[in-house]
Motif scaffolding. Structure first.
Motif, PDB file in Angstrom:
ATOM      1  N   ASN A  63       0.892  -1.341   0.162  1.00  0.00           N
ATOM      2  CA  ASN A  63       0.061   0.020  -0.108  1.00  0.00           C
ATOM      3  C   ASN A  63       0.960   1.264   0.118  1.00  0.00           C
ATOM      4  OD1 ASN A  63      -2.435   1.408   0.257  1.00  0.00           O
ATOM      5  ND2 ASN A  63      -2.431   1.472   2.235  1.00  0.00           N
ATOM      6  N   LYS A  64       0.267   2.372  -0.165  1.00  0.00           N
ATOM      7  CA  LYS A  64       0.922   3.642  -0.206  1.00  0.00           C
ATOM      8  C   LYS A  64       1.967   3.789  -1.135  1.00  0.00           C
ATOM      9  CE  LYS A  64       0.062   4.434   4.561  1.00  0.00           C
ATOM     10  NZ  LYS A  64      -0.075   5.175   5.913  1.00  0.00           N
ATOM     11  N   CYS A  65       1.568   2.964  -2.418  1.00  0.00           N
ATOM     12  CA  CYS A  65       2.840   3.069  -3.361  1.00  0.00           C
ATOM     13  C   CYS A  65       2.846   4.297  -4.285  1.00  0.00           C
ATOM     14  CB  CYS A  65       2.567   1.794  -4.424  1.00  0.00           C
ATOM     15  SG  CYS A  65       1.053   1.972  -5.409  1.00  0.00           S
ATOM     16  N   ASP A  66       1.654   5.283  -3.939  1.00  0.00           N
ATOM     17  CA  ASP A  66       1.679   6.658  -4.700  1.00  0.00           C
ATOM     18  C   ASP A  66       2.954   7.211  -4.153  1.00  0.00           C
ATOM     19  OD1 ASP A  66      -0.013   6.179  -2.034  1.00  0.00           O
ATOM     20  OD2 ASP A  66      -0.278   8.510  -2.267  1.00  0.00           O
ATOM     21  N   MET A  67       3.443   6.945  -2.836  1.00  0.00           N
ATOM     22  CA  MET A  67       4.467   7.667  -2.208  1.00  0.00           C
ATOM     23  C   MET A  67       5.759   6.970  -2.369  1.00  0.00           C
ATOM     24  SD  MET A  67       2.759   9.542   1.064  1.00  0.00           S
ATOM     25  CE  MET A  67       2.236   8.462   1.978  1.00  0.00           C
ATOM     26  N   ALA A  68       5.786   5.889  -2.961  1.00  0.00           N
ATOM     27  CA  ALA A  68       7.275   4.865  -3.131  1.00  0.00           C
ATOM     28  C   ALA A  68       7.754   4.899  -4.422  1.00  0.00           C
ATOM     29  CB  ALA A  68       7.046   3.295  -2.611  1.00  0.00           C
ATOM     30  N   ASP A  69       8.850   4.500  -4.499  1.00  0.00           N
ATOM     31  CA  ASP A  69       9.616   4.940  -5.642  1.00  0.00           C
ATOM     32  C   ASP A  69       9.248   3.713  -6.644  1.00  0.00           C
ATOM     33  OD1 ASP A  69      11.617   5.236  -7.796  1.00  0.00           O
ATOM     34  OD2 ASP A  69      12.655   3.504  -6.878  1.00  0.00           O
ATOM     35  N   PRO A  70       8.480   3.839  -7.891  1.00  0.00           N
ATOM     36  CA  PRO A  70       7.856   2.892  -8.485  1.00  0.00           C
ATOM     37  C   PRO A  70       8.693   1.623  -8.864  1.00  0.00           C
ATOM     38  CG  PRO A  70       7.361   5.086  -9.429  1.00  0.00           C
ATOM     39  CD  PRO A  70       8.371   5.228  -8.392  1.00  0.00           C
ATOM     40  N   SER A  71      10.233   2.023  -9.157  1.00  0.00           N
ATOM     41  CA  SER A  71      11.043   1.138  -9.882  1.00  0.00           C
ATOM     42  C   SER A  71      11.318   0.192  -8.617  1.00  0.00           C
ATOM     43  CB  SER A  71      12.390   1.426 -10.453  1.00  0.00           C
ATOM     44  OG  SER A  71      13.079   2.223  -9.451  1.00  0.00           O
ATOM     45  N   SER A  72      11.463   0.655  -7.417  1.00  0.00           N
ATOM     46  CA  SER A  72      11.740  -0.099  -6.144  1.00  0.00           C
ATOM     47  C   SER A  72      10.477  -1.041  -6.014  1.00  0.00           C
ATOM     48  CB  SER A  72      11.865   0.562  -4.826  1.00  0.00           C
ATOM     49  OG  SER A  72      13.224   1.651  -5.450  1.00  0.00           O
ATOM     50  N   THR A  73       9.264  -0.649  -6.117  1.00  0.00           N
ATOM     51  CA  THR A  73       8.207  -1.421  -5.833  1.00  0.00           C
ATOM     52  C   THR A  73       8.024  -2.451  -6.882  1.00  0.00           C
ATOM     53  OG1 THR A  73       6.920   0.693  -5.227  1.00  0.00           O
ATOM     54  CG2 THR A  73       5.516  -1.422  -5.867  1.00  0.00           C
ATOM     55  N   GLN A  74       8.646  -2.166  -8.034  1.00  0.00           N
ATOM     56  CA  GLN A  74       8.356  -3.480  -8.925  1.00  0.00           C
ATOM     57  C   GLN A  74       9.735  -4.425  -8.517  1.00  0.00           C
ATOM     58  OE1 GLN A  74       6.436  -3.841 -11.385  1.00  0.00           O
ATOM     59  NE2 GLN A  74       7.200  -5.908 -11.393  1.00  0.00           N
ATOM     60  N   LYS A  75      10.727  -3.980  -7.894  1.00  0.00           N
ATOM     61  CA  LYS A  75      11.671  -4.724  -7.600  1.00  0.00           C
ATOM     62  C   LYS A  75      11.365  -5.826  -6.327  1.00  0.00           C
ATOM     63  CE  LYS A  75      15.828  -2.316  -8.647  1.00  0.00           C
ATOM     64  NZ  LYS A  75      16.527  -1.083  -8.032  1.00  0.00           N
ATOM     65  N   TRP A  76      10.464  -5.272  -5.414  1.00  0.00           N
ATOM     66  CA  TRP A  76       9.794  -5.895  -4.432  1.00  0.00           C
ATOM     67  C   TRP A  76       8.701  -6.883  -4.728  1.00  0.00           C
ATOM     68  CZ3 TRP A  76      11.256  -7.031   0.342  1.00  0.00           C
ATOM     69  CH2 TRP A  76      12.234  -5.992   1.027  1.00  0.00           C
ATOM     70  N   ILE A  77       7.940  -6.583  -5.952  1.00  0.00           N
ATOM     71  CA  ILE A  77       7.040  -7.617  -6.432  1.00  0.00           C
ATOM     72  C   ILE A  77       7.689  -8.749  -7.033  1.00  0.00           C
ATOM     73  CG2 ILE A  77       5.070  -7.642  -8.326  1.00  0.00           C
ATOM     74  CD1 ILE A  77       4.257  -5.565  -6.407  1.00  0.00           C
TER      75      ILE A  77
END
Ligand code: GDP
Length: 289
Positions: free
Chosen positions: A62-76
């Motif tokens: 959640n709160k991926c609006d405030m997270a770095d998108p490429s890092s979110t992808q790395k986590w996924i």
């Protein structure tokens, strides 16, 4: 000195929550763990894996609006490599939450097929929502449920009873029974929870916290941050975080008598602007390779 001064820690709470979750696990098919996409490690309860064991699970970042998108992808990808379905969501706008039901169904595919083979035509899917305080559980449940019972609470640690919500016909969610605390006896975890606003400000040393945040910001050099305070990249190359806090205070004209910089005020302003997403998108923790 740690920024966490007087956190009240009650080990008994965890034992109670653990029992409540274990009792409720029998009532659900899967667990949806909500984490903060900016701090995927610090926003998890370290005991959750041992509590839920092999219960099917999805992770909602959640709160991926405030997270770095490429890092979110790395986590996924990291979760996927570990056999866990994770989806990015943003409960503020609702982005991504339409994938929730389908991702749970994907995780439960075999079970549902078996039930159908046994002649059970439309089995109800039940999912327990878990997560540490302030991660966005109430906001998520409000967004997805038809009976708008859950209330968003700004205060961390508000206890709720066993509450069920209907999402669709045949799909129900249960709010976390009890309060699932983060591991905030760990100093770094405590600091990150504090930047992101999951822990109340009153218990923090504000200047120290702002300096810890600047430790990240000065390395990232996000153009939004650099331009907002009219900084030069070479100016922040080798600077101490306290000096950077002073520089930012000076740029904003935060002076006290004698021409000194009001670093306390600068710290409050910096944390506030970070939390209201004015300094750019950051992820403070990346998966290990
Ligand atoms: P809970 O304690 O886990 O139930 O958390 P809440 O639902 O009360 O949310 C805590 C705070 O986070 C509230 O101020 C929400 O408005 C905010 N929040 C929740 N989800 C999001 C999101 O996806 N993006 C942003 N920017 N804020 C969110």
């Amino acid at each position: 000195m740690s920024v966490m001064q007087n956190i009240q820690w009650f080990p008994g709470h965890m034992t109670k929550t653990k029992r409540q979750i274990q009792a409720s696990l029998k009532l659900v098919d899967a667990v949806a763990e909500i984490i903060d996409a900016r701090i995927p490690v610090s926003s998890r309860n370290p005991d959750l894996d041992s509590i839920i064991q092999n219960k099917p699970r999805v992770v909602l970042m959640n709160k991926c609006d405030m997270a770095d998108p490429s890092s979110t992808q790395k986590w996924i990808n990291y979760f996927k490599n570990n056999g866990i379905v994770a989806i990015p969501i943003d409960c503020k706008t609702g982005r991504g939450i339409n994938k929730f039901v389908s991702s749970v169904n994907e995780v439960l595919k075999e079970k549902i097929e078996k039930q159908k083979a046994k002649g059970l035509l439309n089995p109800t899917v039940r999912v327990m929502i878990v997560g540490i305080p302030n991660v966005g559980k109430s906001t998520f449940i409000n967004r997805i449920s038809k009976n708008r019972k859950a209330k968003a609470e700004d205060k961390p640690g508000v206890t709720r009873g066993n509450q069920w919500f209907t999402i669709n016909k045949g799909f129900e969610v249960l709010d976390t029974p009890g309060v699932l605390w983060p591991k905030f006896e760990d100093k770094i975890v405590g600091e990150r929870l504090a930047f992101t606003g999951a822990v109340k400000d009153q218990i923090m040393d504000t200047e120290l916290l702002a300096m810890r945040l600047l430790d990240f910001l000065k390395v990232e050099k996000n153009p939004i941050f650099v331009e907002r305070f009219k900084l030069q990249n070479d100016q922040i190359e080798d600077i101490e975080s306290y000096e950077l806090l002073e520089l930012i205070g000076r740029k904003r004209g935060m002076l006290i008598s004698g021409g000194e910089i009001d670093t306390e005020r600068a710290a409050i302003m910096l944390l506030d602007e970070y939390r209201s997403a004015k300094l750019g998108k950051y992820t403070f923790e990346l998966p290990e390779n």
